[in-house]
Design a protein around this motif. Structure first.
Motif, short mmCIF file in Angstrom:
data_model
loop_
_atom_site.label_atom_id
_atom_site.label_comp_id
_atom_site.label_asym_id
_atom_site.label_seq_id
_atom_site.Cartn_x
_atom_site.Cartn_y
_atom_site.Cartn_z
N LYS A 188 -8.52 -14.91 -3.29
CA LYS A 188 -8.44 -14.65 -1.85
C LYS A 188 -9.82 -14.41 -1.26
O LYS A 188 -10.14 -14.86 -0.17
N GLY A 243 -5.99 -0.30 5.05
CA GLY A 243 -4.95 0.68 4.78
C GLY A 243 -5.15 1.44 3.48
O GLY A 243 -4.27 2.21 3.08
N ASP A 244 -6.27 1.23 2.79
CA ASP A 244 -6.44 1.87 1.49
C ASP A 244 -7.45 3.02 1.53
O ASP A 244 -7.90 3.49 0.50
N LYS A 260 -6.02 -5.67 -3.29
CA LYS A 260 -5.08 -6.73 -2.93
C LYS A 260 -5.80 -8.04 -2.65
O LYS A 260 -5.21 -9.09 -2.58
N ASP A 289 2.01 -7.04 5.93
CA ASP A 289 1.76 -8.45 5.63
C ASP A 289 2.68 -8.91 4.48
O ASP A 289 2.21 -9.33 3.42
N GLN A 312 -10.47 2.95 2.28
CA GLN A 312 -11.87 2.61 1.98
C GLN A 312 -12.71 2.65 3.24
O GLN A 312 -13.92 2.80 3.17
N GLU A 365 0.83 -1.21 0.00
CA GLU A 365 0.00 0.00 0.00
C GLU A 365 0.87 1.26 0.00
O GLU A 365 0.52 2.26 0.62
N LYS A 425 -17.51 -8.49 -8.12
CA LYS A 425 -17.14 -8.67 -6.72
C LYS A 425 -18.31 -8.25 -5.81
O LYS A 425 -18.62 -8.89 -4.82
N1 UDP Z 1 -4.33 -6.93 2.84
C1 UDP Z 1 -3.42 -7.64 3.60
N2 UDP Z 1 -3.00 -8.85 3.14
C2 UDP Z 1 -3.46 -9.40 1.98
C3 UDP Z 1 -4.44 -8.69 1.25
C4 UDP Z 1 -4.86 -7.46 1.71
O1 UDP Z 1 -2.97 -7.18 4.66
O2 UDP Z 1 -3.03 -10.50 1.63
C5 UDP Z 1 -4.77 -5.61 3.33
C6 UDP Z 1 -4.71 -4.50 2.31
O3 UDP Z 1 -3.45 -3.86 2.29
C7 UDP Z 1 -5.81 -3.56 2.80
C8 UDP Z 1 -6.83 -4.52 3.40
O4 UDP Z 1 -6.14 -5.73 3.67
O5 UDP Z 1 -5.34 -2.70 3.80
C9 UDP Z 1 -8.00 -4.78 2.48
O6 UDP Z 1 -7.53 -5.22 1.21
P1 UDP Z 1 -8.21 -4.77 -0.16
O7 UDP Z 1 -8.42 -3.31 -0.16
O8 UDP Z 1 -7.42 -5.34 -1.28
O9 UDP Z 1 -9.61 -5.56 -0.08
P2 UDP Z 1 -11.09 -5.02 -0.36
O10 UDP Z 1 -11.19 -3.66 0.27
O11 UDP Z 1 -11.26 -5.00 -1.81
O12 UDP Z 1 -11.95 -6.04 0.33
#
Ligand code: UDP
Ligand code: MG
Length: 346
Positions: A226, A110-111, A221, A58, A113, A29, A147
């Motif tokens: 996953k 961490g993104d 990610k 991670d 969102q 990130e 998704k």
């Molecule tokens: N993340 C992590 N390990 C992983 C995949 C994701 O720590 O193997 C973290 C990523 O950096 C983020 C959070 O988990 O802070 C959510 O990931 P992502 O935004 O990709 O998922 P989404 O919001 O689409 O569910």
């Protein structure tokens, strides 16, 4: 700590502990960390207590860890754990929870969102007496529609099948009281579907709703694979119904076979020009039974695989680096006379 206790949590005097702990899993990130820190820093000024920001790296392969180290150098509230490889989001959050020192613990992605600006709202509910405040997504903006559809269907399926009431459309963004985190840390289960465990522990829970914005920067990610495996983890950990499904499928196959046998007998005796001749019928029957057996074995495999994981007893994660936990977050004068001891976690 869950599993083998490899990492003793440093003990510091309770007067110097932070009030709020933020746990932030980070996997590649680099483009979000600075902005996240900037927004957290701004929010922290509105809070009535000291915060600690725990980044859990991670196994990132970009500059994330370096950026976190830099933040730790300039701000003693920033602590971090770094995994020796990628262990997955749920394990990263678990590790963060093992190390938190605050009274209220907030988990966020961490993104960006999960908007940090909602933290004061979560805290308001905590101060009103709730032990667990989760943030429910009312809208998911500009996320991949496939998704979104899968997530929508999965949460509803999980709601039907799960033995505990897991709230719809909630991620890991939440605030937990110290007591809840202590219970979560004491659960030895290795398959950590945290939003399920969080519902399972009980306590007084409430929700706030929010619109989920797109990522600030970078790519998602959580690949489809996953997300799918997280969904299976959730279903298998919180429901035994799939196991029963194998039994039901077997019974259905037996019932169909019985009907077919009766029909064949009837056609043989009463109407000799049987429509049930030829390979096609036999092939369909074989494929049907084969499918039922394979699906049943697959379902059994999911459960047995998890038993195998539990029995092996490997640690949940391996740390290659950590920093910031030995420090007190209270002003210098309060802590100079106290000694910081390192003791094994119980
Ligand atoms: N993340 C992590 N390990 C992983 C995949 C994701 O720590 O193997 C973290 C990523 O950096 C983020 C959070 O988990 O802070 C959510 O990931 P992502 O935004 O990709 O998922 P989404 O919001 O689409 O569910
Ligand atoms: Mg995200």
């Amino acid at each position: 700590m869950t599993g083998i206790n490899l990492y003793p949590v440093p003990q510091i005097p309770s007067s110097s502990l932070p009030k709020y702990s933020l746990v932030i899993p980070i996997y590649n990130e680099e483009s979000n960390i600075r902005e996240l820190y900037r927004r957290l820093n701004r929010i922290s000024e509105q809070l009535d207590g000291v915060i600690e920001i725990i980044f859990v790296d991670d196994g990132s392969r970009d500059r994330s860890l370096q950026l976190i180290r830099d933040l730790h150098k300039i701000d003693s509230r920033v602590c971090y754990l770094s995994f020796a490889r990628n262990f997955g989001h749920q394990i990263a959050v678990t590790a963060g929870l093992n190390f938190v020192r605050g009274q209220a613990i907030i988990v966020l992605d961490g993104d960006l969102q999960d908007p940090p600006e909602l933290i004061p709202d979560l805290i308001d509910e905590w101060e009103a007496g709730y032990d667990l405040v989760y943030a429910q997504r009312s809208k998911r903006r500009r996320e991949n529609p496939v998704k979104r559809l899968f997530a929508y269907l999965f949460y509803r399926l999980l709601k039907c099948l799960a033995e505990v009431e897991i709230p719809l459309d909630t991620g890991d963004f939440c605030l937990m009281d110290r007591e809840v985190v202590n219970v979560l840390n004491a659960i030895p289960e290795r398959n950590r579907y945290l939003r399920g465990l969080r519902a399972w522990v009980g306590f007084s829970q409430t929700k706030i709703t929010f619109e989920r914005h797109p990522r600030f920067a970078g790519d998602v990610k959580y690949t489809f694979g996953k997300s799918f495996s997280l969904a299976i983890d959730g279903l298998v950990s919180f429901s035994k119904i799939p196991l029963r499904l194998a039994t039901y499928l077997g019974l259905l196959a037996a019932f169909i076979a019985l009907i077919m046998a009766c029909l064949v007998l009837y056609w043989r005796i009463v109407a000799p020009a049987s429509p049930l001749t030829g390979f096609a019928t036999i092939l369909i029957a074989i494929f049907f039974l084969g499918a039922v057996q394979l699906v049943s074995i697959g379902i059994l495999g999911e459960y047995i695989g998890r038993i195998y994981e539990e029995v092996k007893g490997r640690p949940l994660y391996i740390l290659s680096e950590m920093a910031g936990f030995e420090k007190s977050l209270a002003p210098e004068s309060e802590t100079t006379s106290e000694t910081t001891q390192i003791q094994p976690d119980s």
